[in-house]
Motif scaffolding. Structure first.
Motif, PDB file in Angstrom:
ATOM      1  N   GLU A   1       0.815  -1.218   0.000  1.00 25.32           N
ATOM      2  CA  GLU A   1       0.000   0.000   0.000  1.00 25.32           C
ATOM      3  C   GLU A   1       0.844   1.262   0.000  1.00 25.32           C
ATOM      4  N   GLY A   2       2.150   1.111   0.124  1.00 22.52           N
ATOM      5  CA  GLY A   2       3.034   2.262   0.207  1.00 22.52           C
ATOM      6  C   GLY A   2       3.324   2.887  -1.144  1.00 22.52           C
ATOM      7  N   PRO A   3       4.150   3.956  -1.161  1.00 18.14           N
ATOM      8  CA  PRO A   3       4.440   4.664  -2.405  1.00 18.14           C
ATOM      9  C   PRO A   3       5.335   3.850  -3.331  1.00 18.14           C
TER      10      PRO A   3
ATOM     11  N   HIS B   1       2.130   3.933   5.462  1.00 13.64           N
ATOM     12  CA  HIS B   1       2.566   2.618   4.983  1.00 13.64           C
ATOM     13  C   HIS B   1       4.057   2.632   4.625  1.00 13.64           C
ATOM     14  N   THR B   2       4.788   3.580   5.197  1.00 13.42           N
ATOM     15  CA  THR B   2       6.229   3.668   4.981  1.00 13.42           C
ATOM     16  C   THR B   2       6.957   3.524   6.316  1.00 13.42           C
TER      17      THR B   2
ATOM     18  N   LYS C   1      -0.083   7.913   1.513  1.00 13.30           N
ATOM     19  CA  LYS C   1       0.552   6.610   1.711  1.00 13.30           C
ATOM     20  C   LYS C   1       1.625   6.640   2.800  1.00 13.30           C
TER      21      LYS C   1
END
Length: 239
Positions: free
Chosen positions: A5-7, A33-34, A30
């Protein structure tokens, strides 16, 4: 490093070539999600360390981002919780998550719109965005935002040793950022090795704080027995 879901790599590249404000606006949806989001283990350890000093009346999360630190303030402050950040995108995410019950203010930490309004100010992972020469002004702003006797608290990790891979990873990251800022505008200030505890303590004291260091035992000791992580608690010492 990143969840699905992250970048993407492209999104991170666009962010890195933007200003700090614009970059975080782009990353905001996002961000949680990092690995850049403050881990729950750090938040819990800070909340536990500040517990004996509570309750506080009014609290501020400085550079609150998407609002992870607001949960710490919520458990320590009995009247109000405020988050401040200069990224509208990050504040929008906070408003629909951790910051739903908080007052969220868009402002630059170097020009805070508060005077003697808080008993506790916390900050998590934001100081790499300030150059060393900006720390005196930043700490003066926090001092002004606190009531007499109020506290400014933030966690710091012990720096990795030069013999470790982590040291050279951070060294390399900072070197890349310096090259990027030398050849590209606008600058993106994000340096992991510019925040040195000795310098920070000195500038806090010059700004009018009495500084204490509290070990965060949840993260254990280093090989020499010193803490891997500490909580800086700086008390506004005037009356």
């Amino acid at each position: 490093m990143f969840s699905p879901e992250g970048p993407s790599t492209r999104e991170l590249a666009v962010q890195a070539l933007s200003s700090v404000e614009r970059g975080y606006d782009l990353l905001a949806p996002k961000f949680d999600h990092t690995p850049f989001r403050t881990p729950g283990s750090v938040l819990d350890a800070v909340a536990k360390a500040l517990g004996p000093l509570a309750p506080f009346e009014d609290g501020l999360d400085l550079c609150c981002g998407t609002g992870a630190g607001l949960s710490v303030l919520g458990g320590l402050c009995r009247r109000s919780v405020t988050g401040v950040d200069f990224s509208a995108g990050m504040l929008d995410v906070a408003r629909h998550g951790q910051g739903a019950e908080a007052t969220l203010v868009r402002a630059d930490a170097r020009a805070l719109p508060f005077t003697a309004a808080f008993d506790l100010v916390v900050s998590f992972g934001a100081f790499g965005h300030f150059l060393p020469r900006e720390l005196p002004g930043l700490f003066t702003q926090v001092h002004s935002a606190l009531r007499p006797g109020g506290r400014f608290a933030f966690p710091v990790l012990a720096p990795p040793r030069p013999s470790s891979a982590a040291y050279w990873a951070l060294f390399g990251f900072d070197a890349v950022m310096r090259v990027r800022n030398a050849v590209w505008r606008p600058p993106f200030v994000m340096y992991y090795r510019a925040f040195r505890l000795g310098d920070v303590r000195r500038e806090l004291e010059r700004a009018g704080f009495t500084v204490e260091l509290r070990p965060l035992p949840e993260f254990g000791p280093r090989a020499d027995g010193s803490p891997r992580a500490r909580l800086v608690t700086a008390r506004r010492s005037d009356s």
